[in-house]
Design an enzyme around this catalytic site. Structure first.
Site, mmCIF file in Angstrom:
data_model
loop_
_atom_site.group_PDB
_atom_site.id
_atom_site.type_symbol
_atom_site.label_atom_id
_atom_site.label_comp_id
_atom_site.label_asym_id
_atom_site.label_seq_id
_atom_site.Cartn_x
_atom_site.Cartn_y
_atom_site.Cartn_z
ATOM 1 N N HIS A 34 -8.100 5.348 4.439
ATOM 2 C CA HIS A 34 -7.556 4.494 3.378
ATOM 3 C C HIS A 34 -8.475 4.449 2.170
ATOM 4 O O HIS A 34 -8.363 3.566 1.333
ATOM 5 C CB HIS A 34 -7.378 3.067 3.895
ATOM 6 C CG HIS A 34 -6.652 2.966 5.183
ATOM 7 N ND1 HIS A 34 -5.383 3.452 5.333
ATOM 8 C CD2 HIS A 34 -7.010 2.457 6.394
ATOM 9 C CE1 HIS A 34 -4.975 3.238 6.591
ATOM 10 N NE2 HIS A 34 -5.948 2.646 7.246
ATOM 11 N N HIS A 82 -0.506 3.890 7.326
ATOM 12 C CA HIS A 82 -0.968 4.747 8.421
ATOM 13 C C HIS A 82 0.009 5.866 8.681
ATOM 14 O O HIS A 82 0.071 6.404 9.771
ATOM 15 C CB HIS A 82 -1.125 3.943 9.704
ATOM 16 C CG HIS A 82 -2.097 2.833 9.593
ATOM 17 N ND1 HIS A 82 -1.757 1.599 9.101
ATOM 18 C CD2 HIS A 82 -3.421 2.775 9.869
ATOM 19 C CE1 HIS A 82 -2.823 0.819 9.101
ATOM 20 N NE2 HIS A 82 -3.847 1.503 9.552
#
Ligand SMILES: Nc1ncnc2c1ncn2[C@@H]1O[C@H](COP(=O)(O)OP(=O)(O)O)[C@@H](O)[C@H]1O
Ligand SMILES: Nc1ncnc2c1ncn2[C@@H]1O[C@H](COP(=O)(O)OP(=O)(O)O)[C@@H](O)[C@H]1O
Ligand SMILES: [Mg+2]
Ligand SMILES: [Mg+2]
Ligand SMILES: [Mg+2]
Ligand SMILES: [Mg+2]
Lengths: 326, 205, 326, 205
Positions: A54, A214
């Protein structure tokens, strides 16, 4: 799969080595990124973390005015308790430590276990759960933590820097989460290095609405549409959940593979939408901040500001990925 | 059921998970984040190492070491969840290990994961494979069947339970974010639970 | 093609509208981005520009300590003379204006024409040509201007902010260009909105060496290799052309579609390479700064620093894409 | 060769470029940056608008307006280059327009682009189509053929010149960055020059 990596196994380690080489302001040990100068006596420590992939979240947000440490798990896999414990002990300046946790089963469990096992340090936790694509009901794991995590880390970090006590830092973190909503749209899937192929197949003519960070598929698939319409879908979802009003902090965030130019195209539409609802964008961020590897797409996050939060947002911050005022 | 059997259990599970890693990850890609196979593979490799290094002297020690290693090495949701299963089993297991004692310890492990994950039967999680396996074990104890027979029945029950997750809509874990789109896919954690149970039946044979 | 745009025709305009909405510090008119507060009396004005599609270059580098104006052409198409003239007149504070021009035929011709047509303002020009993938010979258009453009804009901008006269600002810009070298590698092609499909086809197993920033194919195609090897290829090319020594400013730059994590992986290898040559990374940047739409890949740029240049690099800068010190 | 013919020239070129836009862009994708078709299409649309708006009263005015518009609206390399061709032609063209006068003005335009682009024959640019066209015009004037015949010959010469760029290695413009890899592709600017010459022959017919 085409990635700038050495091996799928070493990618997190290798990237952290790159961060260490690039940022003398950081100290990196055992997958935990710390401020190089260590804890400040009397300052509440801020620890966050989660699966990697991320970036810049969370590791790029360690520094003055934001996090004291970030724990980097494997790709999309919450870190285990040990480094969270290490980080918590490592950043304590005697005033306690706030865990900023995105609401995912794995993050929650591992941070909980760590908090239980830490000795001699007062720990408070805040759960970030801003993603309106997920119903917050008995039938889900609750809303995901996505873009608003940046808002929480920045604003709580500023208050901690001022020397506020743990309870107040935790309270402002909680408040920012409550005032924030996000929604994401993917144009493509991401590819995790270990899987080596896209997590989901998305035809050239479709997008996924309501994605997380995700590579999870979203709630629905719809035909690809102009930026204006996609921005409206996202903003309608945000607005429906928490009506837009007053001064807003707005982030148009890229998912990792989206060029800045496209994010500005989206921002223009988001700003127009907000104006149409009679609210005002008074602070903004446009860029790739809370990403999902190489995914193309965007998320928009909105936080209802007041004067106190605006002041904390504006306070100096000096991290690899967010920097102003010093 | 001696200490070696428990060590062999984890070694065989590690082998099976390695073999099935990509399938687990594919299942996780469909309704999660495509890492379940990698997570467990990494975790069980570490478990085998830890068992080799620590030379545990009792079945309970094997289970505790395995559970702690999973918690400390896997991360994600499945690390703490599976880790808690085995740590709790280790705590609950009495020596010498009988089938009845194993069944009771196993049930304690399942309860631990239900509590930690706040998950119940039908939520489309590993619990949907583990809980039927525990029930099968308890029934086997009641019926007085052989250890091998009991473990075979437990493995079958886990497999049926995992299959039963396919039509479910997830209410826990990442898959719950998909709402109705989670229907039609087997839960990766339930699928890996089947591997644990199959491995145990195999090494007992 | 999947892009967050409204139409291929309006993408530059739409993105500039987004910039205007996001950055009150900018004023945007007729495809020129200015500092909102206008020219400062006695300060040399800095104007750059070029085709769009390289964001944040140049538009994201307008602000204190860097550019006074940036002209945004169509995608990959140099701006026409009129806006360059407008920009030049608009930023003049009486001390003259420096044009920072990347060495491409189109950019050179249009800036030259503009410079000739401007009246009443002293104009100096610097050509940036740092890309060692192109031979600087009679048989080419000369080296391309790529990553070092950012170095030139930052360092010349800092000197201009201090009130230095045009000749000195132009000289330092020239010096930075001479001390800088770059090399780029593409993992994928980019897709221009109007063409709608990748500019070149690149098999899953190959990369292009020595690419520019316009989706031009590179000089050669080789098999995909680990990040370490690709970083070495790039650094060998840089080092062969100008041996690494002393203090270095190093940028590992993403081409627009490459996630930050991968850039850090590359940076670790670049830093190791430099260490192996006995030189030192004393300043660095890692991120997507000089991009080629959605291309995946990276470029590395190296500038030989001295104390004066280091001081100017460290000077405060406040632009949408580069910000520190205030 | 009257004013209307010159207006029609640009209108027909605009039509042809629109038709061939994707081919030009494809040629530019192979050895450049995939925008030549879009650039010229945009530019010629603007030229037609400017000509309609300004109602030019002489052929020279048509050329100057076209050249200035190309410079002011196209950008890139081809904008200033083509723009200079027509501006220079406009400057050099004498009234009334004869074939000989046109040929001389055209040559002046080609010289302008050679100077501005520092390009010579064989560098693999638009010059490789424009210069042979100019030569063909001059020969046609010497031989005293009809205007139509002269323009046909110029168009053919341009086409041959463009085709001759295929085996060349580029020494100017973006294609030069490719070194030997530029060999085997037709230069997009040479290809568009053919469209200009073809359009002129067509509208003269
Ligand atoms: N709250 C929960 N209770 C029980 N099991 C859960 C829970 N959340 C997730 N799981 C199990 O964990 C599995 C996913 O594990 P894994 O992919 O390794 O972790 P993550 O979801 O963090 O990526 C799911 O398939 C499910 O069986
Ligand atoms: N120096 C030069 N001299 C003459 N013609 C040139 C020169 N550089 C480029 N060209 C011509 O311009 C064409 C490219 O035009 P275009 O694609 O519109 O501009 P750009 O290269 O800026 O993208 C080339 O095919 C070539 O014919
Ligand atoms: Mg995970
Ligand atoms: Mg998973
Ligand atoms: Mg171009
Ligand atoms: Mg071109």
């Amino acid at each position: 799969m085409k990635k700038l990596i050495n091996t799928a196994e070493s990618v997190v380690e290798d990237a952290l080595n790159g961060m260490a080489a690039a940022h003398p302001s950081l100290r990196i040990r055992d997958h935990v990124v710390y401020r190089a100068q260590g804890p400040r006596r009397g300052k509440v420590g801020l620890v966050s973390g989660g699966g990697s992939g991320h970036e810049p979240l969370h590791v790029g947000f360690v520094g003055h005015g934001m996090l004291d440490a970030a724990c980097a798990g494997e790709i999309f896999t919450s870190p285990v308790p040990d480094p969270i414990i290490e980080a918590t002990l490592g950043v304590d300046g005697g005033a306690g430590v706030l865990h900023i946790v995105k609401n995912y089963t794995g993050d929650v469990l591992n941070f909980e276990m760590a908090a239980e096992l830490v000795e001699g340090v007062e720990v408070a936790s805040v759960l970030v759960d801003d993603d309106v694509a997920v119903q917050d009901s008995l039938y889900t794991a609750g809303r995901r933590g996505t873009g608003a995590t940046l808002f929480v880390e920045k604003i709580a970090g500023a208050l901690a820097e001022e020397g506020a006590p743990l309870a107040r830092v935790a309270a402002v973190a909680q408040e920012v989460d409550e005032r924030s909503r996000s929604f994401g749209i993917a144009l493509t899937s991401c590819t995790t290095p270990s899987a080596g192929k896209p997590t989901f197949d998305l035809p050239e003519t479709e997008v996924e609405l309501g994605i997380g960070i995700h590579g999870e598929p979203g709630r629905a698939r719809v035909p690809l549409a102009p930026a204006r319409e996609l921005a409206e879908v996202a903003m309608e979802a945000v607005h429906r959940d928490q009506p837009l009003r007053g001064d807003l902090l707005v982030m148009v965030n890229g998912m990792g593979g989206t060029p800045l130019m496209e994010l500005y195209v989206v921002f223009a539409e988001v700003a127009a939408f907000i104006k149409g609802k009679g609210a005002r964008v008074t602070r903004s961020l446009v860029g790739n901040y809370v990403t999902s590897l190489d995914m193309q797409g965007f998320s928009v996050s909105v936080c209802l500001l007041d004067d106190a939060l605006t002041r904390l947002w504006d306070a100096p911050v000096e991290t690899p990925a967010l920097r102003w005022g010093r | 059921m001696d200490t070696d059997l428990f060590v062999a259990w984890f070694e065989e599970t590690a082998r099976l998970v390695r073999e099935e890693r990509d399938r687990l990850t594919r299942l996780d890609a469909a309704i999660g984040d495509a890492d379940h196979g990698t997570n467990l593979d990494r975790g069980l490799t570490e478990v085998c190492k830890a068992l080799a290094d620590s030379a545990p002297e009792s079945a309970a020690e094997v289970l505790t070491t395995a559970g702690t290693t999973l918690i400390r090495r896997v991360g994600g949701a499945s690390g703490p969840l599976y880790g808690s299963v085995f740590r709790q089993m280790g705590k609950a297991l009495l020596t010498p290990v009988t089938l009845a004692g194993f069944s009771a310890a196993f049930e304690a492990g399942v309860v631990a994961v239900e509590r930690l994950g706040k998950a119940a039967l039908g939520d489309k999680t590993m619990v949907d494979a583990l809980a039927p396996a525990s029930r099968a074990l308890a029934l086997a104890v009641r019926d007085g069947v052989s250890v091998q027979e009991a473990l075979d029945q437990a493995a079958r029950a886990a497999a049926e339970g995992a299959k039963a997750t396919i039509p479910m809509q997830a209410r826990k874990g990442r898959a719950s974010y998909l709402g109705e789109r989670s229907i039609g896919h087997e839960d990766p954690g339930a699928a890996s639970a089947v591997l644990f149970m199959t491995a145990l039946a195999t090494v007992a044979g």
